[in-house]
Motif scaffolding. Structure first.
Motif, PDB file in Angstrom:
ATOM      1  N   THR A 183      39.549  -4.035  20.323  1.00 23.45           N
ATOM      2  CA  THR A 183      38.691  -3.248  19.407  1.00 23.45           C
ATOM      3  C   THR A 183      37.996  -2.086  20.101  1.00 23.45           C
TER       4      THR A 183
ATOM      5  N   ASN B 249      45.960 -16.763  11.940  1.00 21.39           N
ATOM      6  CA  ASN B 249      46.686 -16.364  13.148  1.00 21.39           C
ATOM      7  C   ASN B 249      47.944 -17.211  13.328  1.00 21.39           C
TER       8      ASN B 249
ATOM      9  N   ASP C 231      50.201 -10.785  15.700  1.00 22.24           N
ATOM     10  CA  ASP C 231      50.105  -9.354  15.365  1.00 22.24           C
ATOM     11  C   ASP C 231      49.203  -9.151  14.152  1.00 22.24           C
ATOM     12  N   MET C 232      49.392  -9.990  13.131  1.00 22.26           N
ATOM     13  CA  MET C 232      48.539  -9.881  11.955  1.00 22.26           C
ATOM     14  C   MET C 232      47.106 -10.274  12.310  1.00 22.26           C
TER      15      MET C 232
ATOM     16  N   ASP D 240      45.608  -9.816  15.163  1.00 25.88           N
ATOM     17  CA  ASP D 240      45.001  -8.657  15.829  1.00 25.88           C
ATOM     18  C   ASP D 240      44.595  -7.592  14.815  1.00 25.88           C
ATOM     19  N   LYS D 241      45.409  -7.384  13.803  1.00 28.04           N
ATOM     20  CA  LYS D 241      45.099  -6.366  12.781  1.00 28.04           C
ATOM     21  C   LYS D 241      43.849  -6.768  11.989  1.00 28.04           C
TER      22      LYS D 241
ATOM     23  N   LYS E 130      40.821  -6.005  14.193  1.00 26.03           N
ATOM     24  CA  LYS E 130      40.546  -4.559  14.288  1.00 26.03           C
ATOM     25  C   LYS E 130      39.973  -4.025  12.979  1.00 26.03           C
ATOM     26  N   ASP E 131      40.537  -4.466  11.863  1.00 25.28           N
ATOM     27  CA  ASP E 131      40.046  -3.979  10.572  1.00 25.28           C
ATOM     28  C   ASP E 131      38.640  -4.490  10.284  1.00 25.28           C
TER      29      ASP E 131
ATOM     30  N   ASP F  24      47.685  -6.846   3.309  1.00 22.32           N
ATOM     31  CA  ASP F  24      48.814  -6.767   4.233  1.00 22.32           C
ATOM     32  C   ASP F  24      50.087  -6.869   3.413  1.00 22.32           C
TER      33      ASP F  24
END
Length: 643
Positions: free
Chosen positions: A240, A272, A278-279, A281-282, A285-286, A340
């Motif tokens: 982040t 997770n 990967d999702m 992590d998204k 971040k979001d 997503d």
């Protein structure tokens, strides 16, 4: 090489020293031979000649009796005996020849009889006596000479051997010195070459040092730059780019009290695991970007770990404003809509807040945990709400448990399992107890859950199992030992148990009680474990049957020997028809498969009569026997006391 040269030089010195010793011995031997020969002439040859002369004189006097006086006779005989003793003494001390010794003895006896010869002896008889004695003296002299020559020959051979050894060692020394000299010469040439190469290397090294100094200056500048970048990177979360936990602790440590709010995504690990990292992590971040939108920029947002974020206020005067801001932000932050390719999700958020507190991060974390357990979106820390003494108790128990493991203060208590009909003990169930430093006894419920949390449970299992096996082997008891699914799935613990069983000749005295109440998906691993231990004669029981998640069909596949019916169905079986019906069904099913049943929690005679009427095989409970320390049970058995 220097070491080899030293060894060789030492070898040359030793050989040279030995050569000198043997040469000295040969010279001493030669001189000794010369001295021996002179001594032989002086002590044997000359005395024998004198002895012949003395003999001749005596017989001459005997031929002219008028001149033979007693005094002369005595003196001459004494001289002859003295000479004979001198001659014979050499044999006694040097040659030690029996022939010579016998000849000497014969002559001595004859010489001693000379004074007693008749004075009227005729000349012819006198001449014959003289010739006999003279011949014996001559024979003695010849025997001496012959024996002495043999003795000298032996000494000469010894002298030659010593001389040859000394000559060989001297020659060897010269040869070794020659090779040593050649090796020294070779070493000298190599040393000269080495010195030349060393001088050349030193020149090159000086040039390299100069080049290194130039590169070192450039490297120092680069390292300083990279260090600053690394320190900056260390303080930020790589995902982040927000300040991390290290930055948060560094910042908050400057104030004695502070206000902290922690934001945590509920059940993030499930997302997770379900959709991949990967999702995950998204989402992180979001959500970090979303927090930045709803939290004023005067507050720094910290990414503490994974799905956890925090903000702080260090000014005590602004703590009220901070709480009002967090309360307002929580209305937006408690739910996070995430879209997503898999669809739209609404993520729930839990918030823990500590206002103007010492150790605010710890207390905000306590409030967060309470929010998750109580399913509240935001919880404000207070001493009454959180009850921090529970955390202190956990800390103290953690210390107590750790020291108890080191000091072997985890001990065995036993509770009897008896035949329902006869009430005779068939085995004992092993129960773990922790003996505190103050002597207080702690039950498993006080330390087993904590041991699982801090990953010490396997150590407790190993200690209890080892002590149980020692008790079985020393006292011949049949013991029932509890094992969890975690014990079986944990390979080091599983291997430890199997290895210990394999080394014991009393493994058929062991029953393992598996907790049916523990949910497990890996029945294959449990079945494989059971199959292995049954080879050693171990029996298998299912504990707390009826309280878990598995079904009877699955349990039958495990090839068990006993079913311990959960105490919740036994403790009121005499009053509750449903409980009795359930227990009867379980008992009849088990009986059809030749599985013995055990009723736990048999606390009074009424319950005992009921389970006996049903036909339960064995009973366990306070009605029969309360748990006791192992030592007390062994003492009772020695004294013939039964339950």
């Amino acid at each position: 090489m220097t070491r080899n040269m030293t060894i060789r030089f030492l070898g040359v010195s030793i050989v040279f020293f030995l050569a000198g010793i043997f040469l000295t011995l040969s010279l001493e031997e030669a001189l000794d031979l010369q001295s021996i020969r002179k001594n032989f002439d002086r002590n044997v040859l000359l005395p024998t000649d004198d002895l012949s002369l003395k003999l001749h004189k005596i017989f001459t006097l005997r031929a002219f009796p008028s001149t033979w006086s007693e005094t002369e006779k005595t003196a001459e005989i004494h001289d002859i005996l003295t000479l004979l003793k001198r001659v014979c003494l050499y044999n006694d001390e040097i040659l030690k020849i029996y022939k010579i010794e016998r000849a000497c003895e014969t002559l001595r006896r004859k010489f001693e009889t000379l004074p007693n010869m008749p004075a009227t002896l005729d000349p012819e008889r006198l001449r014959k006596e003289y010739e006999v004695l003279h011949r014996e003296i001559v024979d003695l002299r010849k025997a001496y000479i012959e024996s002495f020559e043999n003795y000298i020959d032996e000494r000469k051979k010894r002298l030659q051997a010593i001389f040859f050894i000394s000559f060989f060692l001297a020659t060897t020394t010269l040869v070794m010195l020659l090779f040593l000299f050649l090796e020294f010469d070779s070493l000298n040439r190599k040393l000269k070459i080495y010195l030349e190469e060393r001088e050349d290397f030193q020149k090159k090294l000086a040039e390299a040092n100069e080049e290194l100094a130039r590169h070192s200056e450039a490297l120092e500048t680069e390292v300083k730059k990279r260090t600053e970048e690394a320190l900056e990177h260390l303080k930020k979360n790589p995902l982040t780019k927000l300040p991390n936990r290290f930055s948060f602790i560094e910042k908050i440590s400057t104030s004695e009290t502070a206000s902290v709010a922690i934001f945590n995504i509920d059940r993030f690990q499930s997302y997770n695991d379900l959709f991949g990292s990967d999702m995950g992590d998204k989402i992180i971040k979001d959500y970090a970007a979303y927090l930045r939108q709803i939290i004023p920029y005067i507050y720094e947002i910290y990414h503490l770990q994974g799905d956890e974020f925090a903000i702080m206020e260090q000014n005590e005067k602004s703590s009220g404003t901070f709480l009002a801001m967090v309360t307002q932000a929580s209305k937006f932050a408690r739910e996070f809509h995430f879209t997503d390719t898999n669809g739209e999700f609404v993520l729930q958020i839990s918030i823990g807040v500590a206002i103007d507190q010492k150790r605010p991060l710890v207390k905000a974390d306590m409030a967060l945990k309470h929010a998750k357990h109580s399913h509240e979106s935001m919880v404000l820390y207070s001493d009454d709400l959180i009850q921090p003494h529970r955390y202190l108790e956990n800390i103290m128990m953690t210390k107590e448990l750790t020291s108890a493991l080191k000091e072997r203060r985890i001990v065995l208590w036993l509770q009897a399992i008896a035949d329902t009909r006869t009430k005779e003990v068939v085995k004992y169930e092993v129960l773990a107890r922790l003996v505190g430093k103050d002597g207080k006894i702690h039950s498993p419920y006080q330390f087993i859950p904590l041991a699982k949390q801090i990953r010490l449970y396997s150590e407790i299992t190993k200690i209890i199992f080892t002590k149980a096996m020692d008790t079985i082997e020393r006292h011949g008891l049949h013991l029932s030992i509890n094992l969890s699914a975690d014990d079986i799935h944990h390979r080091p613990t599983r291997d430890f148990i199997i290895d210990r069983l394999a080394m014991s000749s009393y493994s058929d005295h062991v029953t393992f009680e598996l907790l049916e109440s523990e949910e497990t998906e890996n029945y294959e691993e449990i079945a494989a474990f059971i199959e292995r231990v049954k080879r050693f004669g171990v029996k298998i029981a299912i504990d707390d049957f009826g309280s878990g998640y598995s079904n009877f069909a699955r349990i039958l596949k495990l090839k068990i020997d006993n079913l311990k019916i959960d105490g919740s169905f036994i403790k009121n079986i005499d009053e509750n028809p449903d409980s009795r019906e359930f227990v009867e069904i379980i008992h009849n099913l088990a009986k059809n498969y030749n599985i013995e049943t055990v009723a736990e929690f048999v606390s009074d005679e009424s319950i005992y009569d009921t389970v006996r009427a049903i036909g339960i095989t064995n009973i366990q409970g306070y009605y029969l026997h309360r748990p006791q320390p192992l030592e007390e049970i062994l003492e009772n058995k020695r004294n013939g006391v039964t339950i």
